[in-house]
Design an enzyme around this catalytic site. Sequence first.
Site, PDB file in Angstrom:
ATOM      1  N   HIS A 134       0.833  -1.202   0.000  1.00  0.00           N
ATOM      2  CA  HIS A 134       0.000   0.000   0.000  1.00  0.00           C
ATOM      3  C   HIS A 134       0.870   1.255   0.000  1.00  0.00           C
ATOM      4  O   HIS A 134       2.066   1.191   0.275  1.00  0.00           O
ATOM      5  CB  HIS A 134      -0.941   0.020   1.206  1.00  0.00           C
ATOM      6  CG  HIS A 134      -2.117  -0.895   1.057  1.00  0.00           C
ATOM      7  ND1 HIS A 134      -2.067  -2.228   1.430  1.00  0.00           N
ATOM      8  CD2 HIS A 134      -3.362  -0.691   0.556  1.00  0.00           C
ATOM      9  CE1 HIS A 134      -3.236  -2.797   1.162  1.00  0.00           C
ATOM     10  NE2 HIS A 134      -4.037  -1.885   0.633  1.00  0.00           N
ATOM     11  N   LYS A 138      -0.609   4.913   4.456  1.00  0.00           N
ATOM     12  CA  LYS A 138      -1.501   3.965   5.149  1.00  0.00           C
ATOM     13  C   LYS A 138      -1.025   3.755   6.584  1.00  0.00           C
ATOM     14  O   LYS A 138       0.159   3.553   6.833  1.00  0.00           O
ATOM     15  CB  LYS A 138      -1.558   2.628   4.395  1.00  0.00           C
ATOM     16  CG  LYS A 138      -2.575   1.663   5.014  1.00  0.00           C
ATOM     17  CD  LYS A 138      -2.909   0.528   4.075  1.00  0.00           C
ATOM     18  CE  LYS A 138      -3.853  -0.468   4.718  1.00  0.00           C
ATOM     19  NZ  LYS A 138      -5.169   0.101   5.057  1.00  0.00           N
TER      20      LYS A 138
HETATM   21  P1  NAD Z   1      -7.773   9.255   5.030  1.00  0.00           P
HETATM   22  O1  NAD Z   1      -6.786   9.405   6.144  1.00  0.00           O
HETATM   23  O2  NAD Z   1      -7.486   9.910   3.715  1.00  0.00           O
HETATM   24  O3  NAD Z   1      -9.215   9.783   5.507  1.00  0.00           O
HETATM   25  C1  NAD Z   1      -9.768   9.548   6.765  1.00  0.00           C
HETATM   26  C2  NAD Z   1     -10.694  10.711   7.085  1.00  0.00           C
HETATM   27  O4  NAD Z   1     -11.385  10.426   8.295  1.00  0.00           O
HETATM   28  C3  NAD Z   1      -9.933  12.041   7.287  1.00  0.00           C
HETATM   29  O5  NAD Z   1     -10.525  13.069   6.518  1.00  0.00           O
HETATM   30  C4  NAD Z   1     -10.090  12.289   8.784  1.00  0.00           C
HETATM   31  O6  NAD Z   1     -10.109  13.674   9.114  1.00  0.00           O
HETATM   32  C5  NAD Z   1     -11.455  11.626   9.035  1.00  0.00           C
HETATM   33  N1  NAD Z   1     -11.707  11.357  10.454  1.00  0.00           N
HETATM   34  C6  NAD Z   1     -10.839  11.028  11.431  1.00  0.00           C
HETATM   35  N2  NAD Z   1     -11.474  10.944  12.610  1.00  0.00           N
HETATM   36  C7  NAD Z   1     -12.777  11.203  12.370  1.00  0.00           C
HETATM   37  C8  NAD Z   1     -13.937  11.281  13.193  1.00  0.00           C
HETATM   38  N3  NAD Z   1     -13.879  11.050  14.514  1.00  0.00           N
HETATM   39  N4  NAD Z   1     -15.133  11.573  12.607  1.00  0.00           N
HETATM   40  C9  NAD Z   1     -15.198  11.817  11.274  1.00  0.00           C
HETATM   41  N5  NAD Z   1     -14.129  11.780  10.443  1.00  0.00           N
HETATM   42  C10 NAD Z   1     -12.930  11.476  10.987  1.00  0.00           C
HETATM   43  O7  NAD Z   1      -7.970   7.699   4.842  1.00  0.00           O
HETATM   44  P2  NAD Z   1      -8.627   6.937   3.590  1.00  0.00           P
HETATM   45  O8  NAD Z   1      -7.556   6.498   2.659  1.00  0.00           O
HETATM   46  O9  NAD Z   1      -9.791   7.710   3.067  1.00  0.00           O
HETATM   47  O10 NAD Z   1      -9.118   5.608   4.320  1.00  0.00           O
HETATM   48  C11 NAD Z   1     -10.056   5.664   5.376  1.00  0.00           C
HETATM   49  C12 NAD Z   1     -10.206   4.271   5.990  1.00  0.00           C
HETATM   50  O11 NAD Z   1     -10.766   3.385   5.006  1.00  0.00           O
HETATM   51  C13 NAD Z   1      -8.890   3.621   6.420  1.00  0.00           C
HETATM   52  O12 NAD Z   1      -9.134   2.833   7.571  1.00  0.00           O
HETATM   53  C14 NAD Z   1      -8.525   2.739   5.238  1.00  0.00           C
HETATM   54  O13 NAD Z   1      -7.680   1.665   5.585  1.00  0.00           O
HETATM   55  C15 NAD Z   1      -9.904   2.265   4.837  1.00  0.00           C
HETATM   56  N6  NAD Z   1     -10.036   1.808   3.441  1.00  0.00           N
HETATM   57  C16 NAD Z   1     -10.890   0.781   3.266  1.00  0.00           C
HETATM   58  C17 NAD Z   1     -11.153   0.331   1.988  1.00  0.00           C
HETATM   59  C18 NAD Z   1     -12.163  -0.764   1.816  1.00  0.00           C
HETATM   60  O14 NAD Z   1     -12.461  -1.150   0.668  1.00  0.00           O
HETATM   61  N7  NAD Z   1     -12.734  -1.271   2.915  1.00  0.00           N
HETATM   62  C19 NAD Z   1     -10.532   0.910   0.881  1.00  0.00           C
HETATM   63  C20 NAD Z   1      -9.661   1.980   1.106  1.00  0.00           C
HETATM   64  C21 NAD Z   1      -9.431   2.422   2.406  1.00  0.00           C
END
Ligand code: NAD
Length: 247
Positions: A134, A138
């Site tokens: 990744h 991440k």
């Molecule tokens: P990112 O860091 O770009 O975004 C996360 C967002 O969540 C940020 O904008 C942050 O400010 C916000 N956040 C943090 N605490 C919060 C709260 N208490 N309330 C509301 N918002 C809050 O991360 P990303 O790449 O968008 O990934 C997010 C999550 O999704 C990660 O855990 C990642 O591993 C996961 N992910 C899952 C999949 C899937 O298919 N399941 C795919 C990609 C990423």
Amino acid sequence: MKNKILLCGSKGRMGQAISKIASFHDCEISAPIDQEDNAAEKINDCDVIIDFSLADATFSMAELAANSGKPMVIGTTGHDKYLKQKIIDILAPIPVVWAGNFSTGVNLLFFLTQQAARILDASSDYDPEVLEMHHRLKKDAPSGTADRLLQIIKDSRSSDDEDVIHGRSGIPGERKKKEIGSHAIRGGDIVGEHTVMFAGTGERIELTHRATDRVIFAAGALKAANWVIQQPAGLYSMQDVLGLKDK
Ligand code: NAD
């Protein structure tokens, strides 16, 4: 009419990807929620919640979903097993899709891994290893997808968490018969790659999925959101959404 979504983590990479394509999936983001926002104020004006935020944020969002009776889609990864169980317990009264990976291709990889692991089981001469790559930003490792692949292999071999070896260094000695290797590579802008390898004597089988654009996760999460609204209370996987359950 479009389904209204409360999107937790709206300013993140996944949040933005979902917002960009929501209208193509008969959805609208009625409540974009990020760290500074109050989700409780917006909860009544949505049909379903999608959470792609931070592991620590999922529980309070799940509490809100359960109290308001709104279905939920969880994409966030990195919860330890105790937190995960706490979230599952509180969500018992509502329909929930929880997936470590929402791409169709990865869910096919889960399906194929189940088949391969069943044939190349603990009595066989094939050593399973899971590799994932990744981007450098991440935060958790192994990825939720790798965790799921490891779980599929563990289930097929009746193995324990202790049998999973994360990386190897020093002099770990010869590979134990029960070992399941797990390796996480981090760097650059890699969207996500997963390989399940069964290394035998004289041959090796590798099942690989390469994601090149996060739109695949966003599209899957929106598909799950439209699907979960129609379901009775329960915990579902993306394989349920796609009709890919192992028979
Ligand atoms: P990112 O860091 O770009 O975004 C996360 C967002 O969540 C940020 O904008 C942050 O400010 C916000 N956040 C943090 N605490 C919060 C709260 N208490 N309330 C509301 N918002 C809050 O991360 P990303 O790449 O968008 O990934 C997010 C999550 O999704 C990660 O855990 C990642 O591993 C996961 N992910 C899952 C999949 C899937 O298919 N399941 C795919 C990609 C990423």
